[in-house]
Structures are given as C-alpha cells and as structure tokens.
Design an enzyme around this catalytic site. Structure first.
Site, mmCIF file in Angstrom:
data_model
loop_
_atom_site.group_PDB
_atom_site.id
_atom_site.type_symbol
_atom_site.label_atom_id
_atom_site.label_comp_id
_atom_site.label_asym_id
_atom_site.label_seq_id
_atom_site.Cartn_x
_atom_site.Cartn_y
_atom_site.Cartn_z
ATOM 1 N N GLU A 232 -4.224 -16.675 -18.780
ATOM 2 C CA GLU A 232 -3.367 -17.343 -19.762
ATOM 3 C C GLU A 232 -2.459 -16.232 -20.464
ATOM 4 O OE1 GLU A 232 -3.817 -20.358 -20.861
ATOM 5 O OE2 GLU A 232 -5.548 -20.748 -19.489
ATOM 6 N N CYS A 266 0.425 -17.236 -29.117
ATOM 7 C CA CYS A 266 1.077 -17.385 -27.818
ATOM 8 C C CYS A 266 1.860 -18.429 -27.750
ATOM 9 C CB CYS A 266 -0.137 -17.258 -26.708
ATOM 10 S SG CYS A 266 -1.250 -18.704 -27.046
HETATM 11 P P1 NAD Z 1 -2.639 -7.226 -23.357
HETATM 12 O O1 NAD Z 1 -2.237 -7.841 -22.181
HETATM 13 O O2 NAD Z 1 -1.962 -6.209 -23.819
HETATM 14 O O3 NAD Z 1 -4.187 -7.210 -23.361
HETATM 15 C C1 NAD Z 1 -5.059 -8.268 -23.055
HETATM 16 C C2 NAD Z 1 -6.454 -7.707 -22.651
HETATM 17 O O4 NAD Z 1 -6.388 -7.193 -21.348
HETATM 18 C C3 NAD Z 1 -7.008 -6.678 -23.612
HETATM 19 O O5 NAD Z 1 -8.301 -6.966 -23.586
HETATM 20 C C4 NAD Z 1 -6.798 -5.338 -22.839
HETATM 21 O O6 NAD Z 1 -7.509 -4.306 -23.131
HETATM 22 C C5 NAD Z 1 -7.024 -5.896 -21.329
HETATM 23 N N1 NAD Z 1 -6.301 -4.916 -20.497
HETATM 24 C C6 NAD Z 1 -5.214 -4.239 -20.691
HETATM 25 N N2 NAD Z 1 -4.813 -3.807 -19.332
HETATM 26 C C7 NAD Z 1 -5.772 -3.919 -18.542
HETATM 27 C C8 NAD Z 1 -6.006 -3.840 -17.111
HETATM 28 N N3 NAD Z 1 -5.179 -3.080 -16.332
HETATM 29 N N4 NAD Z 1 -7.028 -4.585 -16.439
HETATM 30 C C9 NAD Z 1 -7.678 -5.434 -17.248
HETATM 31 N N5 NAD Z 1 -7.674 -5.644 -18.596
HETATM 32 C C10 NAD Z 1 -6.757 -4.850 -19.209
HETATM 33 O O7 NAD Z 1 -2.408 -8.455 -24.444
HETATM 34 P P2 NAD Z 1 -2.623 -8.425 -25.944
HETATM 35 O O8 NAD Z 1 -1.629 -7.740 -26.647
HETATM 36 O O9 NAD Z 1 -3.872 -8.084 -26.304
HETATM 37 O O10 NAD Z 1 -2.302 -10.025 -26.243
HETATM 38 C C11 NAD Z 1 -1.094 -10.620 -26.647
HETATM 39 C C12 NAD Z 1 -0.536 -11.330 -25.583
HETATM 40 O O11 NAD Z 1 -1.520 -12.297 -25.240
HETATM 41 C C13 NAD Z 1 0.948 -12.087 -25.686
HETATM 42 O O12 NAD Z 1 1.615 -11.761 -24.723
HETATM 43 C C14 NAD Z 1 0.193 -13.392 -25.843
HETATM 44 O O13 NAD Z 1 1.210 -14.289 -25.696
HETATM 45 C C15 NAD Z 1 -0.732 -13.367 -24.917
HETATM 46 N N6 NAD Z 1 -1.638 -14.625 -25.160
HETATM 47 C C16 NAD Z 1 -1.639 -15.685 -24.495
HETATM 48 C C17 NAD Z 1 -2.657 -16.926 -24.765
HETATM 49 C C18 NAD Z 1 -2.629 -18.012 -23.808
HETATM 50 O O14 NAD Z 1 -3.434 -18.932 -23.905
HETATM 51 N N7 NAD Z 1 -1.840 -18.212 -22.939
HETATM 52 C C19 NAD Z 1 -3.149 -16.557 -25.900
HETATM 53 C C20 NAD Z 1 -3.103 -15.649 -26.729
HETATM 54 C C21 NAD Z 1 -2.274 -14.629 -26.312
#
Ligand code: NAD
Length: 507
Positions: A232, A266
């Site tokens: 997502e 998002c």
């Molecule tokens: P992010 O991608 O930085 O982090 C998301 C999660 O992934 C965190 O828990 C992080 O620690 C983890 N992570 C980071 N690197 C990783 C790796 N290499 N392996 C496994 N896990 C890892 O995102 P964010 O800044 O926390 O959230 C914001 C983003 O999320 C925005 O792009 C937003 O649009 C998106 N988002 C999408 C939805 C949806 O339903 N489509 C909903 C909310 C947020």
C-alpha cells in the site's frame, strides 16, 4: 550495544519515553514464536477467533482516551483526530467479525465434467503475517490489517514506524489486555533495518504500507524467499472540479481533504484541477476555507485547532523542496506559510503546472495546489499524467457525468462529491494501481488476502459414466472431439459437424 527509539512530541519537542530497538535475533525469534503458535490459533473456528477479537474490540473502546492521548503526543494530531483513527479501526473490526464466517466458509463449486464428484474451495491462512506500517496514521494503518490477518487464522508480527514508536508500544500493550489473543501477536520495534530484518526472517506473507521506494526494497528482498507481498504505497491524488459542481461544497471538503492530518494522508487532495469557467470563484472559496483552518497543538479532548504539526521532521525538507521548485517556476502562494517549529498554516498555491514537483511527486504536507484546465478532457488527461494511482475525487452535480469521469481516472479508489471519506467505509477495498502498489486493505478483499485458496475434489473411485473418466481412457480421441464440439461448439453448425464426424467415423 542496544539502540533505543526516543518518543518525541513533534508539536512541543518534549521527550516522553523510549523503547529498545529489536535486534535481528529478537525479530527472528518473534517470527519463530509466531510460527510455533500458529497451529493453535489457526485450528480455532472462525467464530471462536471472532469471540476472542470481540474482547479486543471491548478493550479498544475502553482504552479510547489513552489511545487518543498517545496519538496526540506521538503525532501532534488533535485528540479527536486520534479518536477518528480508533473509530476506523473499531468499525473495521466490527464489520470483519460480522462477515468473516461467511467469507471464510468452505464453498462448493461446479465439478464440471466430473458429474460424480463434489468440489470445494477452502481458504486457509498463510501462517505468520508481517505487517510493516507508516507514521501518518500509526493506529489505523496497523490495527485493521493485523485484525484481518488474525481473524483469517494467521499469527502476526507488527513492525510499527520508528517515527511514531509510542503508538507501536501502545498497540503491543493493548494486545496484552486480552491474554488469549496476545499469544498470537508480536510487535518488534525499530527503523528500516528492523523492517528489513523482519522481511528476511521469512514470514509467510508481508503487508506493508509506506512509500513506493520502501515498497520496492521490500518486494526485492521478499523475492529471495518467494514471500508474497501486498504493498500500500504513496499517492498524488487528483481532485477534479467540473463546471456543474457545487463550488462551496467542493471548496469546503476539498480543502478539508487537502489539510486533514496536516496533509499527511496517502489518499488526500494532493492536486486540484478546476475548469476555467469556475476557476476564479473556486480559488477564492478555497482560500477562504483554508484561512478558517487554524493550526496549533492542544492536549484537550476538544481542540480549537484543525491542523497539528508535521509529524516527521524530515518531511519538512520535502515540503519546502516542492515549494521552492514551484515558486522558481512561477507558482504563487495565495495564503499560508511555514510557522514556528513543525507547524504550517494551510497553503493554497496557484499558477502551477506539471513541470513542478508539487504536481508530480508526493508532497505529503499542508499544500493545496490548484490548476486551471480548459475542460473535463484536459482535467482527466492531467489527472492521469502521474506515476501514482491511489485515489481521486470528482465534483459534479450530474451523477452520470461524474461516474463517466470516475471510470476514466487511473486511480483505484474514487469518491464523487467528497474527499478521503471512502477510506472509512469498511466494505470498500482500498489500495492502489501504478506506483501506488497493489493488494487491498478493508472489505472482503482486505480479509481474504490473508488466505490462499485450497481445492478439494471428493467422491468415490472414478465412475465409469463420468465424461471425464471416459476421456481418461485410451482410444477415445474421436469421442473426445465430439464431446468437445457438442458441449462447447459456439454455433449449432460447429456442434453438428463434430457430432456427425464422430458418427461417420464410428460407422
Ligand atoms: P516509509 O516507506 O519510509 O516507511 C514505512 C515503513 O517501512 C516503516 O515502518 C519503516 O521503518 C519501514 N521500512 C523502511 N525501510 C524498510 C526496509 N528496507 N525493509 C522493511 N521495512 C522498511 O514510509 P513512511 O514515511 O513511514 O510513510 C509515508 C508513506 O506511506 C507515504 O508515501 C504515504 O503515501 C504512504 N502511505 C500509503 C498508504 C496506502 O494505504 N496506500 C497509507 C498511508 C501511507
């Protein structure tokens, strides 16, 4: 040396706690423990699992004030916005509990040419589900997938965001209040390294919500073990205002969608296209509405502020970068600005175009860029000129026309005459297309993704008269041709030809 995550309130800068980061060994142990626990949980009936999750539903409602308090400190959002996060999770859990038995029931399907067999499809859980969640709605984006996975019979390991670690600790604590359930859930704490360790610990399914860049990394790592993933990811949601729209409502709820949760949603209003005949009036109304939204921080249950701070300090660089790029290319800010600390007043920006990051990349901040378009066609074309495909909103008083536009917009979740609200409808599957990922949360698809179909064909030994049994025996080429032609021939002529060929050869 163990690393710690410090809890910092983004509104005040106050430190209010800490948690130890999980090591790769503790992450592996969490997955191993959940794999050992899996048989005990998966063998329970759906109604038994639902009964246990009902207790958790009760806990969530009992703990509402504590939950909204922690979200208020962890994210800087108002207590009411914290309660909205909980509301969505409780609503989803209630709907899942009401529907899960029906969705997960073994279903009989046609046995085709095997007239004497009975065939069934049964959905079985994957095993250990890893949930990796982001910081913008740390509760809403953790609990529903966890609860859906549990109801479907999986055990769960959650890795919450390092930006909102207090919520991760809170979720862990909430589960301990239902000991019957706590045995089947683990929470590991930490940053991307810990997330990567979880992916490498070979869970049976990974459900990740976050940025497109991280989603790609996870999918790559998961491919090593052929672990299925649901991603997502980010969005750049377009709002289209047609000439027959209710402009007051569009400006009111469009601005709400752009600035709710300080624009850190998002699927929100990330860019607006307004047909030229209504552009000036819409812009005036949007500015008026933006000016009514006050930003600030309060710990009271009812806050006078609509917008809190930006939750992740790193996000300020992205917002400022998009703004600078847009201003350098001719955009104008009509209202709003960066305030003290991590606060902004809502910003409305015009004279924007698709050469600007503000219209192409995810800003994830309190900016509403508005672009004038010639007509409906240009609005659709620009809405689709995006790498993302998460949500979109269409404003028109003509339902048929709005449906037609909705059908042409490349976004997996569209709302007509409102914004964001579709996310809160439990029965609507939510997810993306294009760079916004795949997989769905919410609705029947949101629960069933945590299972895979298993097939069963039952009955006695092959019956001589089953058509398919006849086909399995040697020497029946002509008969098989006739059966294929008669059963599946697409015209009477084709049916007759195959049958008559068979009869001729037989004689
Ligand atoms: P992010 O991608 O930085 O982090 C998301 C999660 O992934 C965190 O828990 C992080 O620690 C983890 N992570 C980071 N690197 C990783 C790796 N290499 N392996 C496994 N896990 C890892 O995102 P964010 O800044 O926390 O959230 C914001 C983003 O999320 C925005 O792009 C937003 O649009 C998106 N988002 C999408 C939805 C949806 O339903 N489509 C909903 C909310 C947020």
């Amino acid at each position: 040396m163990t690393e710690t995550l410090i809890f910092t309130n983004p509104a005040t800068g106050d430190v209010f706690g800490e948690v130890e980061m999980s090591t790769p060994e503790t992450v592996q142990k969490a997955v191993d423990d959940m794999r050992k626990a899996f048989p005990d949980w998966s063998k329970k009936s759906v109604s038994e699992r639902s009964r246990i999750l009902r207790k958790f539903q009760q806990v969530l409602i009992e703990e509402r004030d504590e939950i909204s308090r922690v979200l208020n400190q962890d994210c800087g959002k108002s207590r009411q916005d914290g309660l909205i996060e909980l509301f969505v999770a409780v609503d989803m859990l209630a709907q899942y509990r009401w529907n899960a038995a029906k969705w997960l029931k073994r279903k009989r399907v046609s046995s085709g040419l095997y007239l004497f067999k009975r065939c069934y499809v049964e959905h079985r859980s994957h095993g250990v589900v890893a949930i990796v969640s982001p910081w913008n709605y740390p509760l809403t984006l953790s609990l529903p997938p966890m609860l859906a996975a549990l109801l479907a019979g999986n055990t769960v390991v959650l890795k919450p965001s390092e930006v909102t670690p207090a919520t991760g600790v809170l979720v862990e604590k909430l589960f301990t209040k239902v000991p019957e359930l706590a045995k089947f859930v683990r929470v590991v704490h930490g940053d991307g390294k810990v997330g990567a360790a979880l992916v490498n610990a070979r869970p049976d399914y990974i459900f990740m919500t976050g940025s497109t860049a991280t989603g790609k990394k996870i999918m790559k790592a998961a491919a090593e073990n052929l672990t299925p993933v649901a991603l997502e990811l980010g969005g750049k949601d377009a709002m289209i205002v047609l000439d027959d729209a209710d402009l007051h409502a569009a400006a009111r709820w469009g601005a709400w969608g752009a600035f709710f949760n300080t624009g850190q949603t998002c699927m929100s209003v990330e860019r607006v296209y307004v047909v030229e005949s209504k552009y000036d009036e819409f812009v005036k109304l949007a500015v008026q509405q933006a000016n009514e939204f006050k930003s600030g921080y309060s710990t009271e249950l009812d806050s006078p502020y609509f917008m809190g701070p930006v939750t992740d300090p790193r996000q300020v660089n992205v917002i400022e970068g998009h703004l600078e790029d847009a201003l350098a290319k001719g955009a104008r800010v009509l209202t709003g600005k960066k305030e003290q600390g991590l606060f902004y007043s809502p910003m409305v920006v015009v004279d924007v175009d698709h050469s600007m990051k503000l219209m192409r990349d995810e800003t994830f901040g309190p900016i509403m860029p508005i672009m004038k378009v010639r007509d409906e066609e240009e609005a659709i074309q620009l809405a689709n000129d995006s790498a993302y495909g998460l949500g979109a909103s269409i404003w028109s008083s003509d339902a048929k026309r709005a449906w037609q536009v909705a059908g042409r917009v490349e976004a997996a979740s569209v709302i007509i005459n409102d914004s964001i609200a579709q996310f809160g409808v439990p029965m609507l599957p939510f997810g993306g297309t294009k760079d916004s990922g795949f997989g769905r949360t919410h609705g029947e698809d949101g629960l069933m993704q945590f299972t895979r179909p298993y097939s069963y064909a039952t009955g006695g030994a092959p019956v001589k008269w089953d058509i398919a049994t006849i086909l399995r025996e040697n020497g029946h080429y002509n008969l098989a041709t006739a059966i294929m032609g008669v059963v599946y021939g697409t015209t009477l002529r084709q049916k007759w030809e195959t049958l008559s060929q068979f009869l001729q050869k037989k004689n």
